[in-house]
Design an enzyme around this catalytic site. Structure first.
Site, PDB file in Angstrom:
ATOM      1  N   GLU A 437     -25.323 -27.780  16.563  1.00 27.90           N
ATOM      2  CA  GLU A 437     -26.223 -28.923  16.399  1.00 27.90           C
ATOM      3  C   GLU A 437     -25.413 -30.215  16.428  1.00 27.90           C
ATOM      4  O   GLU A 437     -24.422 -30.353  15.719  1.00 27.90           O
ATOM      5  CB  GLU A 437     -26.986 -28.787  15.073  1.00 27.90           C
ATOM      6  CG  GLU A 437     -27.717 -30.030  14.620  1.00 27.90           C
ATOM      7  CD  GLU A 437     -28.914 -30.396  15.501  1.00 27.90           C
ATOM      8  OE1 GLU A 437     -29.228 -29.640  16.432  1.00 27.90           O
ATOM      9  OE2 GLU A 437     -29.526 -31.441  15.263  1.00 27.90           O
ATOM     10  N   ASP A 510     -24.382 -27.685  10.287  1.00 27.40           N
ATOM     11  CA  ASP A 510     -23.878 -28.246   9.035  1.00 27.40           C
ATOM     12  C   ASP A 510     -24.449 -27.510   7.831  1.00 27.40           C
ATOM     13  O   ASP A 510     -25.515 -26.905   7.904  1.00 27.40           O
ATOM     14  CB  ASP A 510     -24.264 -29.728   8.938  1.00 27.40           C
ATOM     15  CG  ASP A 510     -23.501 -30.565   9.952  1.00 27.40           C
ATOM     16  OD1 ASP A 510     -22.435 -30.085  10.416  1.00 27.40           O
ATOM     17  OD2 ASP A 510     -23.984 -31.661  10.301  1.00 27.40           O
ATOM     18  N   ASP A 512     -25.890 -28.689   5.470  1.00 30.01           N
ATOM     19  CA  ASP A 512     -26.857 -29.562   4.788  1.00 30.01           C
ATOM     20  C   ASP A 512     -28.291 -29.211   5.210  1.00 30.01           C
ATOM     21  O   ASP A 512     -28.527 -28.197   5.869  1.00 30.01           O
ATOM     22  CB  ASP A 512     -26.536 -31.035   5.078  1.00 30.01           C
ATOM     23  CG  ASP A 512     -26.634 -31.334   6.574  1.00 30.01           C
ATOM     24  OD1 ASP A 512     -27.027 -30.419   7.340  1.00 30.01           O
ATOM     25  OD2 ASP A 512     -26.310 -32.467   6.976  1.00 30.01           O
ATOM     26  N   ASP A 514     -30.394 -30.602   7.319  1.00 31.43           N
ATOM     27  CA  ASP A 514     -30.652 -30.563   8.761  1.00 31.43           C
ATOM     28  C   ASP A 514     -30.087 -29.293   9.388  1.00 31.43           C
ATOM     29  O   ASP A 514     -30.708 -28.690  10.265  1.00 31.43           O
ATOM     30  CB  ASP A 514     -30.040 -31.791   9.450  1.00 31.43           C
ATOM     31  CG  ASP A 514     -30.948 -33.013   9.323  1.00 31.43           C
ATOM     32  OD1 ASP A 514     -32.084 -32.836   8.806  1.00 31.43           O
ATOM     33  OD2 ASP A 514     -30.521 -34.108   9.722  1.00 31.43           O
TER      34      ASP A 514
END
Ligand code: 1YM
Length: 645
Positions: A437, A510, A512, A514
């Site tokens: 991503e 990641d 996180d 997202d």
């Protein structure tokens, strides 16, 4: 009476007798014009026709019981406890009314003061057709304290109506044997066929007792049908028999009469967890297998009411598309029964109702009463809308999937995605693809990879909010198209594992929110359209480190908070700690070292325990709640240390 009057009466009598004979002769010559067939269907129709007359008497309020017996030799006997067919002389023919009923074509509706029945019977021809097509037919009428008897053979009168003396009872009994000259194939009745039809008639005529007995053998079957709940009982029966779960306990029931009093409509419906709809419609108690105006009126009203309600209560948001007819009927069992004064049937099999006024009657009935029902029963409404929305999502998803498959065929031969940095090897046993991503992470990955066997596909485009997204949005997502093309194995029904271009598919995102979204998006996509990829263990999640701890110019990586704490304890002081917010913060070398080097990397292998669990998990994965989804990913992603070592 003067002589010339007698002569005239005699003339009229003779003329009508000739007409009678010609009439029934026509039926015997071309039976196909009067009954559906001379096969089993037509044979059973003979029974229905006589039973219909008895049921009409019940509906008129004079009888509450109809007995049907199959006697040895496949003779049918139908009895009712009504008034008995009138025996008085009918002035035009000079014959007893009962004789006319059985010998004059189309006599059914023309006696007894008109409007005798809302005929939908055997093309409206009734008892005389049965008589014409019977080797013999006997009718017994108990009427006015006396018992009458008459016998016919192949439609011809063989005895006049005979007064057999006093009786206590009242009613009509008809006994007939289908003519083997007409029903050449067979005159043997199928118990189950009669059983189904008579049960259906008992549902359609609430409160009427209908009994069926097979007396052909000593251990013959017998059934007794009576349903006070009418078509609601019908819906209940169907749903029990289908062994489906109902999603609301009560059966929804409406009935209404047209303003001109010429027709009535009745509807019973209940939603189940099935994916199919079941709509049974009847016009004048005749099963309209091909539907028609009553079904059309119902469908239109249902779709409209459901969408209006969904808009009003914000079940459908401003940008949501309307629920389709299929959506609002998924899992629905519905019985529609209309009674029409002058029924018009269309189509080859006469199984389609054509009266346009019925469409508006049913439409306005459902339009008014269903919206009131939904307002008054919010819990039921809720259950129904959950079902319809699920149906809508699934349908849209399926459509998108089909589209993708279609587009995929076009793409199969097309160039690989422009952003794909392919590897040199063509051997899937050693190749890997990193789906990354973000462009900057993609850049690092391209720089850091071993180009011999590692390919990099950066994903770009708008991030999808998976938490809120329904399946349709996931599948329609442009982001996924390059993935499909790069993997090369197709999707859905056309999926072919042997065409897979990379043995390991590694999602690198990641740590996180997202990153979690893109993982969920891809996992869901793989589960749904490339399930074997997951089942065969081809899908992995890369595990980039969360922290870098530098001590004396040397880098150490921590993949969890616990690992970080351990390292910090170990070093005590004099170290520098960096928290990675994203893959993009790592340079190519660091990314290789920490996440991509098969010698040192940590990966999670995604696996499915079994297909059933995966199915269930998908629902959770795409559901409204975030927490179960997180749990799912954790549960299904197995921690594999140093996998390739
Ligand atoms: C086993 C078959 O046919 N029952 C039956 C038929 C009629 C009546 C009652 C009846 C109707 C009326 C008045 C009326 C029929 N009558 C006629 C006709 N059972 C069976 N039971 N009285 C009795 O409609 O006013 C046709 S059918 F035309 F003669 F009135």
């Amino acid at each position: 009476m003067e002589l010339n009057e007698i002569t005239r009466a005699q003339q009229e009598y003779d003329e009508s007798q000739i007409q009678v004979l010609e009439g029934l002769e026509a039926v015997r010559k071309r039976p196909g014009m009067y009954i559906s067939s001379t096969g089993p269907r037509g044979l059973h129709h003979l029974v229905y026709e006589i039973v219909d007359n008895a049921i009409d008497e019940a509906l008129a309020g004079y009888c509450d019981r109809v007995d049907v017996e199959i006697l040895p030799g496949d003779v049918i006997e139908v009895r009712d406890n009504g008034r008995g067919i009138p025996v008085g002389i009918e002035h035009k023919t000079g014959l007893p009314a009962v004789t006319v009923v059985y010998t004059v074509l189309h006599a059914g509706g023309k006696f007894g003061g008109g409007g005798y029945k809302v005929s939908g019977g055997l093309h409206g021809v009734g008892a005389s057709v049965v008589n014409a097509l019977s080797e013999y037919l006997e009718v017994e009428v108990q009427n006015g304290g006396r018992l009458y008897y008459q016998r016919f053979e192949r439609g011809n009168v063989v005895t006049d109506l005979i007064d057999k003396g006093p009786t206590e009872g009242h009613g009509t009994t008809v006994r007939f044997k289908a003519d083997p000259e007409i029903f050449k194939e067979s005159t043997v009745y199928e118990y189950a066929t009669l059983q189904t039809r008579l049960r259906e008639q008992a549902f359609l005529n609430a409160g009427v007792h209908i009994c069926l007995t097979d007396l052909r053998t000593e251990d013959g079957q017998s059934d007794s049908f009576c349903y006070h709940g009418g078509i609601s009982s019908f819906v209940e029966y169907i749903n029990k028999k289908k062994a489906v779960e109902v999603i609301h306990p009560d059966i929804i029931h409406f009935s209404g009469v047209a303003a001109d009093n010429n027709s009535t409509a009745e509807i019973a419906m209940q939603y189940t967890d099935s994916y199919n709809e079941l709509m049974l419609s009847f016009a004048n108690n005749i099963h309209t297998v091909d539907g028609g105006t009553h079904e059309e009126g119902f469908k239109r009203a249902l779709t409209r009411v459901m969408n209006d309600y969904a808009r009003k209560y914000n079940i459908l948001k401003e940008n949501d598309k309307n629920l389709s007819g299929d959506d609002v009927r998924e899992g629905l069992t519905v019985v529609i029964s209309v009674k029409v004064k002058d029924a018009q049937f269309e189509s080859q099999t006469k199984g389609k109702l054509g009266n346009t006024e019925i469409a508006s009657l049913v439409n306005s009935l459902v339009g008014e009463k269903l919206s009131v029902y939904l307002e008054e029963n919010p819990a039921v409404a809720r259950a129904i809308f959950d079902k319809a929305l699920a149906a809508s999502r699934a349908r849209e998803a399926a459509r998108k999937a089909r589209e993708l498959v279609r587009r995929k065929s076009a793409l199969e031969n097309a160039a690989l995605p422009g952003k794909l940095a392919d590897c040199q090897s063509r051997n899937p046993d050693e190749t890997e693809i990193y789906i990354v991503e973000g462009d900057s992470a993609g850049g690092s990955a391209k720089g850091g990879r071993d180009r011999k066997f590692q390919a990099i596909l950066p994903l770009w485009g708008k991030m999808l909010n998976v938490e809120k997204a329904r399946l349709d949005k996931v599948y329609g997502n442009e982001k996924l198209m390059p993935v499909v093309t790069a993997l090369g194995c197709g999707i859905g029904e056309e999926f072919d594992l042997t065409k897979l271009r990379y043995g390991k598919i590694i999602i690198m995102a990641d740590a996180d929110v997202d990153g979690s979204h893109i993982r969920t998006l891809l996992l869901t996509f793989f589960y749904r359209f490339m399930k074997p990829l997951v089942e065969e263990g081809h899908v992995f999640l890369a595990q980039p480190p969360l922290y870098r701890i530098t001590k004396g110019g040397k880098h150490h990586y921590a993949y969890s908070d616990q690992e970080r704490d351990k390292l910090m304890d170990q070093f005590g002081s004099g170290y520098e700690i960096q928290r990675y917010k994203g893959l993009g913060e790592m340079d190519s070398e660091q990314l290789w070292e920490t996440t991509m080097n098969p010698e040192t990397r940590i990966m999670l292998q995604v696996e499915v325990e079994d297909a059933a669990a995966a199915d269930e998990a998908l629902t959770v994965l795409m559901g409204d709640k975030v927490e179960p989804r997180r749990e799912f990913i954790e549960k299904n992603a197995r921690y594999v240390q140093n996998l390739d070592i």
